[in-house]
Design a protein around this motif. Structure first.
Motif, PDB file in Angstrom:
ATOM      1  N   MET A   1       0.672  -1.357  -0.069  1.00  0.00           N
ATOM      2  CA  MET A   1       0.245   0.590   0.206  1.00  0.00           C
ATOM      3  C   MET A   1       0.695   1.157   0.481  1.00  0.00           C
ATOM      4  N   GLY A   2       2.343   1.341   0.502  1.00  0.00           N
ATOM      5  CA  GLY A   2       2.988   2.210   1.010  1.00  0.00           C
ATOM      6  C   GLY A   2       3.470   3.145  -0.448  1.00  0.00           C
ATOM      7  N   TYR A   3       3.646   0.977  -1.279  1.00  0.00           N
ATOM      8  CA  TYR A   3       4.468   1.871  -2.497  1.00  0.00           C
ATOM      9  C   TYR A   3       3.049   2.171  -3.260  1.00  0.00           C
ATOM     10  N   GLY A   4       2.225   2.599  -3.134  1.00  0.00           N
ATOM     11  CA  GLY A   4       1.489   2.942  -4.398  1.00  0.00           C
ATOM     12  C   GLY A   4       1.248   4.549  -3.955  1.00  0.00           C
ATOM     13  N   TRP A   5       0.998   4.964  -2.415  1.00  0.00           N
ATOM     14  CA  TRP A   5       1.127   6.050  -2.467  1.00  0.00           C
ATOM     15  C   TRP A   5       2.830   6.677  -2.573  1.00  0.00           C
ATOM     16  N   CYS A   6       3.235   6.471  -2.234  1.00  0.00           N
ATOM     17  CA  CYS A   6       4.480   6.725  -2.823  1.00  0.00           C
ATOM     18  C   CYS A   6       5.210   7.500  -4.693  1.00  0.00           C
ATOM     19  N   LEU A   7       4.360   6.268  -5.151  1.00  0.00           N
ATOM     20  CA  LEU A   7       3.926   6.828  -6.190  1.00  0.00           C
ATOM     21  C   LEU A   7       3.530   7.747  -6.820  1.00  0.00           C
ATOM     22  N   GLU A   8       1.737   7.626  -5.314  1.00  0.00           N
ATOM     23  CA  GLU A   8       0.837   8.939  -6.195  1.00  0.00           C
ATOM     24  C   GLU A   8       1.301  10.324  -6.234  1.00  0.00           C
ATOM     25  N   LYS A   9       2.363  10.599  -4.467  1.00  0.00           N
ATOM     26  CA  LYS A   9       2.933  11.724  -4.100  1.00  0.00           C
ATOM     27  C   LYS A   9       3.721  11.589  -4.501  1.00  0.00           C
ATOM     28  N   LYS A  10       4.921  10.794  -5.454  1.00  0.00           N
ATOM     29  CA  LYS A  10       5.751  11.223  -6.200  1.00  0.00           C
ATOM     30  C   LYS A  10       7.231  11.623  -5.222  1.00  0.00           C
ATOM     31  N   THR A  11       7.531  10.387  -4.474  1.00  0.00           N
ATOM     32  CA  THR A  11       8.325  10.843  -3.337  1.00  0.00           C
ATOM     33  C   THR A  11       9.653  10.621  -3.965  1.00  0.00           C
ATOM     34  N   VAL A  65      -1.354  -8.767 -13.571  1.00  0.00           N
ATOM     35  CA  VAL A  65      -0.614  -7.593 -14.665  1.00  0.00           C
ATOM     36  C   VAL A  65      -1.683  -6.813 -15.418  1.00  0.00           C
ATOM     37  N   SER A  66      -2.313  -7.776 -15.517  1.00  0.00           N
ATOM     38  CA  SER A  66      -3.430  -6.698 -16.621  1.00  0.00           C
ATOM     39  C   SER A  66      -4.931  -5.490 -15.924  1.00  0.00           C
ATOM     40  N   VAL A  67      -4.886  -6.506 -14.010  1.00  0.00           N
ATOM     41  CA  VAL A  67      -5.607  -5.851 -13.921  1.00  0.00           C
ATOM     42  C   VAL A  67      -4.927  -4.485 -12.938  1.00  0.00           C
ATOM     43  N   VAL A  68      -3.940  -4.147 -13.485  1.00  0.00           N
ATOM     44  CA  VAL A  68      -2.907  -3.057 -12.139  1.00  0.00           C
ATOM     45  C   VAL A  68      -3.617  -2.121 -12.666  1.00  0.00           C
ATOM     46  N   ASP A  69      -3.416  -2.161 -14.146  1.00  0.00           N
ATOM     47  CA  ASP A  69      -3.050  -1.205 -14.938  1.00  0.00           C
ATOM     48  C   ASP A  69      -4.446  -0.568 -15.641  1.00  0.00           C
ATOM     49  N   ILE A  70      -5.719  -1.462 -15.192  1.00  0.00           N
ATOM     50  CA  ILE A  70      -7.467  -0.736 -14.844  1.00  0.00           C
ATOM     51  C   ILE A  70      -7.043  -0.270 -13.866  1.00  0.00           C
ATOM     52  N   ALA A  71      -6.757  -0.917 -12.909  1.00  0.00           N
ATOM     53  CA  ALA A  71      -6.732  -0.205 -11.445  1.00  0.00           C
ATOM     54  C   ALA A  71      -6.241   1.247 -11.307  1.00  0.00           C
ATOM     55  N   ASP A  72      -5.350   1.294 -11.848  1.00  0.00           N
ATOM     56  CA  ASP A  72      -4.429   2.198 -11.604  1.00  0.00           C
ATOM     57  C   ASP A  72      -4.878   3.060 -12.022  1.00  0.00           C
ATOM     58  N   SER A  74      -8.473   3.796 -13.450  1.00  0.00           N
ATOM     59  CA  SER A  74      -9.445   3.995 -12.139  1.00  0.00           C
ATOM     60  C   SER A  74      -9.433   5.208 -11.164  1.00  0.00           C
ATOM     61  N   LEU A  75      -8.461   4.411 -10.148  1.00  0.00           N
ATOM     62  CA  LEU A  75      -8.587   4.577  -9.167  1.00  0.00           C
ATOM     63  C   LEU A  75      -7.045   5.549  -8.727  1.00  0.00           C
ATOM     64  N   GLY A  76      -5.647   5.580  -9.332  1.00  0.00           N
ATOM     65  CA  GLY A  76      -4.833   6.135  -9.225  1.00  0.00           C
ATOM     66  C   GLY A  76      -3.739   4.991  -8.564  1.00  0.00           C
ATOM     67  N   ALA A  80      -5.291   2.272  -6.015  1.00  0.00           N
ATOM     68  CA  ALA A  80      -5.266   0.803  -6.853  1.00  0.00           C
ATOM     69  C   ALA A  80      -3.980  -0.494  -5.896  1.00  0.00           C
ATOM     70  N   PHE A  81      -3.318   0.257  -4.385  1.00  0.00           N
ATOM     71  CA  PHE A  81      -2.252  -0.226  -3.863  1.00  0.00           C
ATOM     72  C   PHE A  81      -2.798  -0.777  -2.944  1.00  0.00           C
ATOM     73  N   VAL A  82      -3.966   0.410  -2.057  1.00  0.00           N
ATOM     74  CA  VAL A  82      -4.222  -0.082  -1.339  1.00  0.00           C
ATOM     75  C   VAL A  82      -5.471  -1.228  -1.493  1.00  0.00           C
ATOM     76  N   LEU A  83      -6.214  -1.040  -2.314  1.00  0.00           N
ATOM     77  CA  LEU A  83      -7.418  -2.177  -3.099  1.00  0.00           C
ATOM     78  C   LEU A  83      -6.793  -3.797  -2.688  1.00  0.00           C
ATOM     79  N   PHE A  84      -5.578  -3.780  -3.814  1.00  0.00           N
ATOM     80  CA  PHE A  84      -4.594  -4.802  -3.790  1.00  0.00           C
ATOM     81  C   PHE A  84      -3.818  -5.828  -2.140  1.00  0.00           C
ATOM     82  N   GLY A  85      -3.584  -4.460  -1.265  1.00  0.00           N
ATOM     83  CA  GLY A  85      -3.806  -4.791  -0.589  1.00  0.00           C
ATOM     84  C   GLY A  85      -4.718  -5.619   0.548  1.00  0.00           C
TER      85      GLY A  85
END
Length: 112
Positions: A1-11, A65-72, A74-76, A80-85
């Motif tokens: 989940m932290g990885y997704g938020w790092c990408l979102e916030k561009k750390t 892998v195909s679902v990650v792109d769709i979730a990314d 639509s959800l950001g 998306a990583f919160v959902l997968f987590g």
């Protein structure tokens, strides 16, 4: 989940790299534990069990892998990583089931 938020916030790139280390370690521990249990339960069919395990694991990875792109898209990445987590947290009790049932299955097999 932290990885997704790092990408979102561009750390800084250092934060996702550290998270990659922990994610990789956890993944390898789960994969090795599962593979060891499967081979231990069916020692005479080790190669078949390994092949089936790899086939299922890789098939599910291809779907994810195909679902990650769709979730990314639509959800950001953060959500998306919160959902997968969350999905990982939901299936985590299955590891406890394996720990509880595995030794009993082995004892049954050895008793036969």
């Amino acid at each position: 989940m932290g990885y997704g938020w790092c990408l979102e916030k561009k750390t800084s790139v250092a934060v996702p790299l550290v998270l990659h280390f922990f994610t990789g370690y956890t993944s390898i521990v789960m994969l090795n534990s599962t593979q060891t249990l499967l081979v231990d339960l069916l020692p005479s069919q080790g190669s078949s069990v390994t092949a089936c395990n790899n086939f299922i694991r890789c098939s599910l990875a291809a779907v994810l892998v195909s679902v990650v792109d769709i979730a990314d898209k639509s959800l950001g990445p953060g959500w998306a990583f919160v959902l997968f987590g969350g999905l990982c947290v939901l299936v985590a009790p299955l590891l406890y089931v394996v720990v509880r049932i595995g030794p009993r299955c082995r004892q049954k097999r050895l008793a036969q």
